[in-house]
Scaffold this active site. Structure first.
Site, mmCIF file in Angstrom:
data_model
loop_
_atom_site.group_PDB
_atom_site.id
_atom_site.type_symbol
_atom_site.label_atom_id
_atom_site.label_comp_id
_atom_site.label_asym_id
_atom_site.label_seq_id
_atom_site.Cartn_x
_atom_site.Cartn_y
_atom_site.Cartn_z
ATOM 1 N N LYS A 1 -6.715 -1.466 9.953
ATOM 2 C CA LYS A 1 -7.977 -2.059 10.508
ATOM 3 C C LYS A 1 -8.074 -2.504 11.890
ATOM 4 O O LYS A 1 -8.784 -2.239 12.639
ATOM 5 C CB LYS A 1 -9.114 -2.710 9.795
ATOM 6 N N VAL B 1 0.830 -1.242 -0.032
ATOM 7 C CA VAL B 1 -0.049 0.063 0.129
ATOM 8 C C VAL B 1 0.747 1.325 -0.058
ATOM 9 O O VAL B 1 0.620 2.238 -0.536
ATOM 10 C CB VAL B 1 -0.882 0.021 1.176
ATOM 11 N N LYS C 1 -13.048 -5.112 10.401
ATOM 12 C CA LYS C 1 -13.834 -4.191 9.495
ATOM 13 C C LYS C 1 -15.096 -3.930 10.034
ATOM 14 O O LYS C 1 -15.699 -2.742 10.136
ATOM 15 C CB LYS C 1 -13.472 -4.637 7.955
HETATM 16 P P1 NDP Z 1 3.402 -4.670 3.504
HETATM 17 O O1 NDP Z 1 3.862 -5.959 4.444
HETATM 18 O O2 NDP Z 1 3.300 -4.925 2.235
HETATM 19 O O3 NDP Z 1 4.261 -3.612 4.106
HETATM 20 C C1 NDP Z 1 4.623 -3.200 5.345
HETATM 21 C C2 NDP Z 1 5.619 -2.046 5.084
HETATM 22 O O4 NDP Z 1 5.813 -1.685 6.495
HETATM 23 C C3 NDP Z 1 6.898 -2.604 4.697
HETATM 24 O O5 NDP Z 1 7.466 -1.650 3.970
HETATM 25 C C4 NDP Z 1 7.786 -2.861 6.135
HETATM 26 O O6 NDP Z 1 9.386 -2.830 5.812
HETATM 27 C C5 NDP Z 1 7.173 -1.401 6.870
HETATM 28 N N1 NDP Z 1 7.514 -1.853 8.151
HETATM 29 C C6 NDP Z 1 7.268 -2.959 8.994
HETATM 30 N N2 NDP Z 1 7.549 -2.839 10.260
HETATM 31 C C7 NDP Z 1 8.479 -1.448 10.248
HETATM 32 C C8 NDP Z 1 8.843 -0.731 11.186
HETATM 33 N N3 NDP Z 1 9.128 -1.337 12.415
HETATM 34 N N4 NDP Z 1 9.582 0.428 10.876
HETATM 35 C C9 NDP Z 1 9.375 0.716 9.539
HETATM 36 N N5 NDP Z 1 8.730 0.172 8.676
HETATM 37 C C10 NDP Z 1 8.327 -1.129 9.148
HETATM 38 O O7 NDP Z 1 1.969 -4.514 4.042
HETATM 39 P P2 NDP Z 1 0.781 -3.788 3.038
HETATM 40 O O8 NDP Z 1 1.045 -2.594 2.247
HETATM 41 O O9 NDP Z 1 -0.069 -4.965 2.552
HETATM 42 O O10 NDP Z 1 -0.320 -3.319 4.349
HETATM 43 C C11 NDP Z 1 -0.211 -2.170 5.198
HETATM 44 C C12 NDP Z 1 -1.436 -1.846 5.892
HETATM 45 O O11 NDP Z 1 -2.443 -1.503 5.132
HETATM 46 C C13 NDP Z 1 -1.792 -2.989 6.836
HETATM 47 O O12 NDP Z 1 -2.439 -2.381 7.956
HETATM 48 C C14 NDP Z 1 -2.820 -3.681 6.211
HETATM 49 O O13 NDP Z 1 -3.782 -4.294 6.910
HETATM 50 C C15 NDP Z 1 -3.436 -2.331 5.410
HETATM 51 N N6 NDP Z 1 -4.196 -2.731 4.153
HETATM 52 C C16 NDP Z 1 -3.680 -3.249 3.335
HETATM 53 C C17 NDP Z 1 -4.538 -3.865 2.029
HETATM 54 C C18 NDP Z 1 -3.770 -4.615 0.868
HETATM 55 O O14 NDP Z 1 -4.256 -4.987 -0.011
HETATM 56 N N7 NDP Z 1 -2.293 -4.882 1.122
HETATM 57 C C19 NDP Z 1 -5.658 -3.214 1.733
HETATM 58 C C20 NDP Z 1 -6.122 -2.583 2.983
HETATM 59 C C21 NDP Z 1 -5.509 -2.236 3.902
HETATM 60 P P3 NDP Z 1 10.044 -3.567 4.782
HETATM 61 O O15 NDP Z 1 9.294 -3.362 3.423
HETATM 62 O O16 NDP Z 1 11.385 -3.022 5.122
HETATM 63 O O17 NDP Z 1 9.992 -5.062 5.482
HETATM 64 N N1 HSE Z 2 -6.072 -8.567 3.575
HETATM 65 C C1 HSE Z 2 -7.155 -7.633 3.289
HETATM 66 C C2 HSE Z 2 -8.113 -8.604 2.541
HETATM 67 C C3 HSE Z 2 -6.732 -6.371 2.707
HETATM 68 O O1 HSE Z 2 -7.719 -9.337 1.824
HETATM 69 O O2 HSE Z 2 -9.186 -7.861 2.339
HETATM 70 C C4 HSE Z 2 -7.660 -5.519 2.356
HETATM 71 O O3 HSE Z 2 -7.911 -4.901 3.689
#
Ligand code: NDP
Ligand code: HSE
Length: 436
Positions: free
Chosen positions: A105, A14, A205
């Protein structure tokens, strides 16, 4: 006017999706927001990992606290996920007087009451459109566009990963584990995919949706949750034969006695729009007194659909930077001092219809005994299906659809049926919703 400065926590699916959308649509976004929106710093754990977005001009750090403590940052964008660290960073950003946008969420469902109280005291906004339904603007729709209504119930497919798995299993006969692995590759799944499969993500959610629909505090611990892992191919086929599809629904219903909050696999009549929401798409059906039913549909997960919601929040917060905090839209739709203390009902008090699938010795009188147990408890039968048994097997499948009944009563009947000598395996029970 100078661009608003954003500090981004997280450069994953994201986070990078948001960097790309903000860059690609910079001009359109500026025309809407009245000024530019610029990510000036970003934090991730692994500074050597190649990223799926252009990070030129963004200062990178492995120290997330450096971002939330940077006095130049006006909005902190929390996209790291998880709970404890995210909570600490968000509370610290609020303490530092920064607005927050998050897609998390789990964080909002578990700690939203504390976070919003803190934000209101500090006069800042915490926006969370992307936390529910990915790219669907469902928070805005319920919180703002339906503000004139009393909301009666809502039911939604609110986990993209789970819906993708169910669809691929049904349409292509694919294996559960194989489809889950693909959802992970596509960036749909949570860091811990059991959150998707066990219904925990959908429960997070639903907690949020119920709060903004009914004006109650966030109460994740009261949501009844069942996952999709135990749905068999046989049940999918039986459901189809009876004119239904199995969907993993989150349901929030206001009744005179209290509120039902439940997430579970559900048989939905195949003609209903919700039954035809497939793949990673999500949809939420909302029944409200003035408008009637409205349906919100779109991609429930993935980089840019989620970024779409995140960027919309950034635009909203940017527009409201100069607005008196008391005139902003309340976090949970209702004024904080007007949240209602309505009880959330235990699952035993839920009312719906049921699909029962049992295997029984293929001998006379078994079906009569089962129907007697149900009728003794005042449970009407709507349909019975008994597929022709295989010649090699000695027991037969019996599928029963009941009328609407209280959950405690069906549980009592199930226990009695299960005690019959003729019943050879544990009975499967799936709830049925007609969504009328
Ligand atoms: P990812 O695992 O793809 O990305 C998480 C990011 O956070 C990575 O870049 C990671 O770093 C970084 N991170 C983790 N821990 C730390 C820390 N201690 N300090 C700094 N950076 C950190 O997750 P998503 O992008 O999929 O999801 C992010 C949020 O969005 C979550 O809350 C998820 O529930 C929500 N979400 C996701 C959706 C989706 O479709 N994926 C849809 C809707 C909501 P590194 O890359 O270096 O490991
Ligand atoms: N893991 C979640 C899903 C991401 O599959 O719906 C979106 O919130």
């Amino acid at each position: 006017m100078k661009p608003v400065k954003v500090g981004l926590l997280g450069l994953g699916t994201v986070g990078c999706g948001t960097v790309r959308v903000l860059a690609r649509n910079a001009d359109e976004i500026q025309r809407r927001a009245g000024r530019g929106i610029r990510i000036v710093s970003a934090s991730a754990r692994d500074m050597t990992r190649p990223r799926d977005c252009d990070l030129q001009g963004i200062a990178l750090t492995a120290d997330a606290y450096a971002v939330v403590d940077d006095p130049a940052i006006q909005i902190v964008l929390e996209l790291i996920g998880g709970i404890e660290l995210a909570r600490e960073l968000v509370l610290r950003a609020i303490d530092n007087g920064k607005h927050v946008v998050t897609a998390n969420k789990a964080l909002i469902a578990l700690h939203g009451n504390e976070i919003f109280a803190h934000a209101s005291k500090r006069g800042v906004t915490v926006a969370f459109e992307a936390a529910v339904g990915g790219g669907i603007p469902i928070i805005k729709a319920i919180r703002e566009a339906l503000a004139g209504n009393t909301i009666e119930w809502l039911a939604g497919i609110i986990n993209g990963t789970g819906n993708f798995i169910l669809t691929e299993m049904r349409d292509k006969g694919r294996d559960f584990a194989d489809v889950l692995a693909e959802a992970q590759r596509l960036g749909y799944a949570e860091a811990d995919p059991t959150f998707d499969v066990e219904g925990i993500d959908a429960a997070h959610k639903l907690t949020i949706l119920a709060s903004i629909a009914f004006g109650i505090p966030l109460q994740f611990e009261r949501v009844y949750t069942e996952g999709i892992a135990r749905i068999s191919r046989e049940d999918v086929v039986n459901a189809a034969e009876l004119g239904y599809r199995i969907k993993h629904l989150g349901i929030a219903r206001r009744r005179a006695e209290g509120i039902e909050l439940r997430v579970h696999p559900t048989l939905v009549p195949h003609r209903r729009l919700l039954a035809n929401v497939d793949g990673v798409m999500n949809a939420v059906l909302v029944r409200a007194d003035a408008v009637g039913p409205t349906l919100y549909y779109g991609p429930g997960a993935g980089a840019e659909p989620t970024a779409s919601a995140v960027v919309a929040d950034l635009v909203d917060v940017t527009r409201a930077l100069t607005v008196d905090p008391t005139n902003r839209v309340p976090h949970l739709a209702f004024q904080p001092d007007a949240l209602a203390d309505v009880p959330v009902l235990p699952i035993d008090d839920a009312v719906c219809a049921y699909y029962l699938h049992l295997r029984a010795a293929d001998r006379p009188g078994v079906l009569a005994d089962i129907t007697r147990i149900l009728s003794e408890r005042g449970i009407s039968i709507e349909a019975v299906l008994q597929p022709q048994p295989d010649e090699e097997v000695e027991d037969a499948s019996i599928i029963i659809l009941t009328a609407v009944v209280q959950e405690a009563r069906i549980n009592d009947a199930i226990a009695a049926i299960q005690r019959m000598d003729a019943i050879t395996t544990p009975l499967t029970r799936i709830r049925v919703e007609h969504l009328k």
